[in-house]
Design a protein around this motif. Structure first.
Motif, PDB file in Angstrom:
ATOM      1  N   ALA A  79      96.276  55.593  81.761  1.00  0.00           N
ATOM      2  CA  ALA A  79      96.619  55.223  83.135  1.00  0.00           C
ATOM      3  C   ALA A  79      96.305  53.757  83.381  1.00  0.00           C
ATOM      4  O   ALA A  79      97.093  53.025  83.982  1.00  0.00           O
ATOM      5  CB  ALA A  79      95.862  56.107  84.121  1.00  0.00           C
ATOM      6  N   HIS A  80      95.154  53.286  82.877  1.00  0.00           N
ATOM      7  CA  HIS A  80      94.790  51.883  83.072  1.00  0.00           C
ATOM      8  C   HIS A  80      95.748  50.954  82.322  1.00  0.00           C
ATOM      9  O   HIS A  80      96.120  49.910  82.816  1.00  0.00           O
ATOM     10  CB  HIS A  80      93.356  51.629  82.605  1.00  0.00           C
ATOM     11  CG  HIS A  80      92.331  52.056  83.607  1.00  0.00           C
ATOM     12  ND1 HIS A  80      91.607  53.227  83.470  1.00  0.00           N
ATOM     13  CD2 HIS A  80      91.924  51.499  84.759  1.00  0.00           C
ATOM     14  CE1 HIS A  80      90.810  53.360  84.505  1.00  0.00           C
ATOM     15  NE2 HIS A  80      90.967  52.325  85.298  1.00  0.00           N
ATOM     16  N   GLY A  81      96.123  51.369  81.097  1.00  0.00           N
ATOM     17  CA  GLY A  81      97.053  50.563  80.308  1.00  0.00           C
ATOM     18  C   GLY A  81      98.398  50.442  81.007  1.00  0.00           C
ATOM     19  O   GLY A  81      98.955  49.343  81.135  1.00  0.00           O
ATOM     20  N   PHE A 120      85.592  45.438  93.271  1.00  0.00           N
ATOM     21  CA  PHE A 120      86.533  45.657  94.376  1.00  0.00           C
ATOM     22  C   PHE A 120      87.671  46.589  93.975  1.00  0.00           C
ATOM     23  O   PHE A 120      88.290  47.206  94.844  1.00  0.00           O
ATOM     24  CB  PHE A 120      87.013  44.321  94.957  1.00  0.00           C
ATOM     25  CG  PHE A 120      85.980  43.758  95.860  1.00  0.00           C
ATOM     26  CD1 PHE A 120      85.868  44.219  97.166  1.00  0.00           C
ATOM     27  CD2 PHE A 120      85.053  42.839  95.405  1.00  0.00           C
ATOM     28  CE1 PHE A 120      84.867  43.752  98.001  1.00  0.00           C
ATOM     29  CE2 PHE A 120      84.035  42.367  96.224  1.00  0.00           C
ATOM     30  CZ  PHE A 120      83.944  42.826  97.529  1.00  0.00           C
ATOM     31  N   HIS A 121      87.913  46.712  92.695  1.00  0.00           N
ATOM     32  CA  HIS A 121      88.835  47.757  92.228  1.00  0.00           C
ATOM     33  C   HIS A 121      88.313  49.115  92.730  1.00  0.00           C
ATOM     34  O   HIS A 121      89.062  49.906  93.287  1.00  0.00           O
ATOM     35  CB  HIS A 121      88.915  47.723  90.690  1.00  0.00           C
ATOM     36  CG  HIS A 121      89.610  48.894  90.063  1.00  0.00           C
ATOM     37  ND1 HIS A 121      90.836  48.798  89.463  1.00  0.00           N
ATOM     38  CD2 HIS A 121      89.249  50.208  89.942  1.00  0.00           C
ATOM     39  CE1 HIS A 121      91.205  49.990  89.011  1.00  0.00           C
ATOM     40  NE2 HIS A 121      90.246  50.861  89.283  1.00  0.00           N
ATOM     41  N   GLU A 122      87.019  49.347  92.558  1.00  0.00           N
ATOM     42  CA  GLU A 122      86.426  50.617  93.008  1.00  0.00           C
ATOM     43  C   GLU A 122      86.539  50.767  94.520  1.00  0.00           C
ATOM     44  O   GLU A 122      86.876  51.832  95.026  1.00  0.00           O
ATOM     45  CB  GLU A 122      84.958  50.720  92.589  1.00  0.00           C
ATOM     46  CG  GLU A 122      84.743  50.931  91.101  1.00  0.00           C
ATOM     47  CD  GLU A 122      85.483  52.142  90.553  1.00  0.00           C
ATOM     48  OE1 GLU A 122      85.629  53.141  91.283  1.00  0.00           O
ATOM     49  OE2 GLU A 122      85.945  52.067  89.404  1.00  0.00           O
ATOM     50  N   VAL A 123      86.221  49.684  95.245  1.00  0.00           N
ATOM     51  CA  VAL A 123      86.303  49.731  96.700  1.00  0.00           C
ATOM     52  C   VAL A 123      87.743  50.046  97.133  1.00  0.00           C
ATOM     53  O   VAL A 123      87.982  50.849  98.032  1.00  0.00           O
ATOM     54  CB  VAL A 123      85.843  48.386  97.307  1.00  0.00           C
ATOM     55  CG1 VAL A 123      86.059  48.373  98.811  1.00  0.00           C
ATOM     56  CG2 VAL A 123      84.369  48.129  96.977  1.00  0.00           C
ATOM     57  N   ALA A 124      88.696  49.419  96.438  1.00  0.00           N
ATOM     58  CA  ALA A 124      90.103  49.539  96.848  1.00  0.00           C
ATOM     59  C   ALA A 124      90.649  50.956  96.692  1.00  0.00           C
ATOM     60  O   ALA A 124      91.590  51.331  97.390  1.00  0.00           O
ATOM     61  CB  ALA A 124      90.965  48.567  96.047  1.00  0.00           C
ATOM     62  N   HIS A 125      90.045  51.749  95.816  1.00  0.00           N
ATOM     63  CA  HIS A 125      90.491  53.147  95.704  1.00  0.00           C
ATOM     64  C   HIS A 125      90.386  53.847  97.064  1.00  0.00           C
ATOM     65  O   HIS A 125      91.115  54.792  97.326  1.00  0.00           O
ATOM     66  CB  HIS A 125      89.658  53.904  94.664  1.00  0.00           C
ATOM     67  CG  HIS A 125      90.172  53.780  93.264  1.00  0.00           C
ATOM     68  ND1 HIS A 125      91.463  54.075  92.919  1.00  0.00           N
ATOM     69  CD2 HIS A 125      89.556  53.385  92.118  1.00  0.00           C
ATOM     70  CE1 HIS A 125      91.627  53.879  91.608  1.00  0.00           C
ATOM     71  NE2 HIS A 125      90.486  53.451  91.108  1.00  0.00           N
ATOM     72  N   GLY A 126      89.456  53.393  97.897  1.00  0.00           N
ATOM     73  CA  GLY A 126      89.265  54.035  99.205  1.00  0.00           C
ATOM     74  C   GLY A 126      90.246  53.560 100.279  1.00  0.00           C
ATOM     75  O   GLY A 126      90.295  54.124 101.362  1.00  0.00           O
ATOM     76  N   GLU A 146      97.913  54.569  91.095  1.00  0.00           N
ATOM     77  CA  GLU A 146      96.661  54.435  91.842  1.00  0.00           C
ATOM     78  C   GLU A 146      95.758  53.382  91.190  1.00  0.00           C
ATOM     79  O   GLU A 146      95.089  52.603  91.880  1.00  0.00           O
ATOM     80  CB  GLU A 146      95.962  55.802  91.933  1.00  0.00           C
ATOM     81  CG  GLU A 146      94.594  55.807  92.597  1.00  0.00           C
ATOM     82  CD  GLU A 146      94.586  55.361  94.063  1.00  0.00           C
ATOM     83  OE1 GLU A 146      95.637  55.419  94.735  1.00  0.00           O
ATOM     84  OE2 GLU A 146      93.505  54.929  94.528  1.00  0.00           O
ATOM     85  N   GLU A 147      95.733  53.346  89.859  1.00  0.00           N
ATOM     86  CA  GLU A 147      94.938  52.314  89.174  1.00  0.00           C
ATOM     87  C   GLU A 147      95.513  50.924  89.445  1.00  0.00           C
ATOM     88  O   GLU A 147      94.772  49.963  89.664  1.00  0.00           O
ATOM     89  CB  GLU A 147      94.856  52.586  87.671  1.00  0.00           C
ATOM     90  CG  GLU A 147      94.061  53.827  87.286  1.00  0.00           C
ATOM     91  CD  GLU A 147      92.683  53.898  87.925  1.00  0.00           C
ATOM     92  OE1 GLU A 147      92.045  52.846  88.125  1.00  0.00           O
ATOM     93  OE2 GLU A 147      92.231  55.004  88.254  1.00  0.00           O
ATOM     94  N   ALA A 148      96.840  50.820  89.427  1.00  0.00           N
ATOM     95  CA  ALA A 148      97.472  49.523  89.719  1.00  0.00           C
ATOM     96  C   ALA A 148      97.153  49.113  91.151  1.00  0.00           C
ATOM     97  O   ALA A 148      96.855  47.950  91.434  1.00  0.00           O
ATOM     98  CB  ALA A 148      98.981  49.613  89.507  1.00  0.00           C
TER      99      ALA A 148
HETATM  100 ZN   LIG Z   1      90.122  52.990  89.071  1.00  0.00          ZN
END
Ligand SMILES: [Zn+2]
Length: 547
Positions: free
Chosen positions: A450-452, A371-377, A402-404
């Protein structure tokens, strides 16, 4: 030199921790090699027909040729001679994982000398795509229309002048064999779209023109068996980032999860409408330009098998294909499970409250990352006040935010789907606890990426909202009601920065919000001292798969 000693000490430790001599090829013996945990890459292939399995065997053979080519791209000597010169079994395995004597998870530092190649300590920045003696200035001054192609190697001709040679010429033997294997596999493929892709891909390897085969790959998404092959990513070329390295993934679809995702993607507009934020921050239609499916990988060969392993694929890279047909995202479920088992569980054992440790759960982990991937949209791509796109307005601070957003909104979506009865079989509290435990994994090597940074923003925000407590012994316990409230508040906050394009405000927040405090640092140090694997390596191939 320090590295070498460490490695020697490490392998001594590995041997002494096991019962015996080299004869018993034991799990314990090669369970973790200098930070890499051993994982056997198997899958239940019983649902596939004999013809399918025969096709997969051809594809495995084609993948082995990518392996052969990648060694030539990464290592400037003879692979066999190099590996055979290493007596210590674990050191040899470590060299195989790194495709040479440079530690890919430690800034490519040399961990041993190459016999017969005196003085070559550092990994060539441009790998073996360029002549070793070529300077950047020489390349830049050189006029040649194919020099920056993703698909040429640069060599010197007999007069010492630079020349660009197409991959299909330079690696002619391997490429011809691989293309022939793809044609043989295509003849056995039961899915017409996949057969077409394999034929076009064979042609692409022979000509280094991948466009038509990339388009066909997007259309081949209905196939239960999938195959990525060719020169794909440019990271191995650290000099200019031009040259694509060869790799291959063989994958089988997870039909159950793929069906679930198709259902959820149809719900995206509704989920966007229902976000508990200012209506202006959710006025766009959610993007559906990429196709998300779930796979088990059964073979990693070449570039993708070097060093750290990817757990998701987003391809193709050609922007002309993005414009015509978008991209495909493949979530690699078994690889995620392997990293979860070998890395996240041991970390949870160190930092999580014993009761909540039991609630760190793979299915929840998988739901969260998916859902992280889905949420990018979801959310907005454009600011609402004329500052242009969110990406342009937030500049270098964009990626971390954006990652957060994707993390937090993904978590919120899972909660919503549970509330609507669309998800079953688990308990959403476990999703929150699993997410929280995952923060330690993401920031254990610092918050530089960015993820960190995204994870630190979440951690510090949650801390300020009493979403967890920490005992004196450094054990963490999530306070679920506060965590759920904080998730909503954080989501609203992030969407505000994005929609308003508030760059100055975000800079200020990030300066404070990404700081790793003393307590957390002490806990990260305990994790570091526990020698938990940094990544995984695979025992894999046709035999492991029974093909
Ligand atoms: Zn991501």
């Amino acid at each position: 030199m320090k590295k070498l000693l460490f490695l020697a000490a490490m392998s001594a430790f590995l041997f002494s921790s096991c019962c015996c001599n080299k004869k018993c090829k034991i799990k314990n013996d090669d369970e973790v090699i200098n930070g890499y945990a051993r994982v056997e890459l198997t899958a239940d292939l019983s649902r596939f027909s004999d013809t399918d399995r025969k096709m997969m065997a051809y594809l495995c053979d084609a993948a082995e040729l990518m392996e052969k080519i990648f060694w030539k791209e990464a290592f400037p000597g003879d692979r066999e001679a190099f590996l055979n010169s290493i007596e210590d079994e674990n050191l040899r395995k470590f060299a195989e994982i790194n495709y040479g004597p440079w530690d890919r998870l430690d800034g490519n530092r040399a961990f041993m000398k190459i016999p017969g190649m005196n003085g070559l300590d550092d990994k060539p920045v441009g790998a073996c795509f360029y002549p070793a003696d070529m300077k950047m200035g020489e390349f830049e001054a050189w006029k040649d229309e194919n020099k920056a192609s993703h698909y040429t190697v640069i060599r010197r001709d007999e007069n010492g002048a630079l020349q660009a040679i197409w991959y299909h010429d330079f690696f002619k033997e391997e490429i011809e064999q691989a293309a022939a294997l793809l044609d043989s596999a295509a003849a056995l493929a039961s899915d017409a779209g996949f057969a077409k892709y394999l034929r076009l891909r064979a042609q692409a390897l022979r000509t280094d023109d991948y466009f038509e085969s990339d388009l066909a790959w997007i259309d081949a998404k209905t196939s239960d068996i999938d195959f990525v092959i060719g020169p794909i990513e440019d990271y191995e070329d650290d000099l200019f980032g031009y040259k694509s390295a060869h790799e291959s993934f063989l994958l089988v679809k997870d039909p159950e999860w793929s069906a679930k995702l198709a259902k959820f993607s149809a719900m995206l507009p509704m989920l966007q409408r229902e976000l508990p934020v200012d209506p202006r921050y959710k006025s766009e239609m959610p993007g559906t330009d990429s196709d998300l499916n779930v796979y088990d990988v059964i073979l990693y060969r070449g570039d993708c098998n070097a060093g750290g392993k990817t757990i998701a694929i987003n391809l193709p890279n050609d922007e002309r294909v993005h414009i015509q047909k978008g991209t495909r995202k493949l979530q690699l479920k078994n690889a995620m499970k392997a990293k979860f088992d070998k890395i996240l569980i041991p970390i949870s054992d160190i930092v999580m409250d014993p009761e909540q440790r039991e609630m760190v759960d793979f299915n929840c982990f998988f739901e969260n990352v998916t859902f992280h991937e889905v949420a990018h949209g979801l959310g907005v791509k454009n600011t609402i006040n004329g500052k242009g796109t969110v990406r342009a307005a937030l500049k270098e601070a964009y990626s971390a935010l954006e990652e957060a957003k994707a993390d937090i909104m993904g978590l919120y979506m899972v909660e919503q789907l549970y509330a609507k009865g669309e998800m079953s079989g688990s308990d959403v509290d476990k999703n929150y606890i699993t997410f929280f435990a995952g923060i330690f994994r993401s920031v254990r090597f610092g918050a530089a990426s960015a993820h960190g940074n995204a994870n630190m923003l979440c951690f510090n925000f949650m801390k300020a909202h009493d979403a967890f407590t920490r005992t004196e012994d450094g054990l963490y316990k999530v306070n679920l009601p506060q965590m759920k409230e904080a998730t909503k508040a954080l989501m609203a906050e992030i969407l505000r920065y994005q929609a308003e394009g508030d760059y100055d405000g975000l800079r200020k927040w990030m300066a404070e919000g990404t700081v790793i405090g003393e307590e957390l640092q002490a806990d990260l140090n305990r994790i570091a001292d526990a020698n938990i694997a940094k990544d995984i390596y695979f025992v894999q191939g046709k035999e492991v798969l029974g093909l």
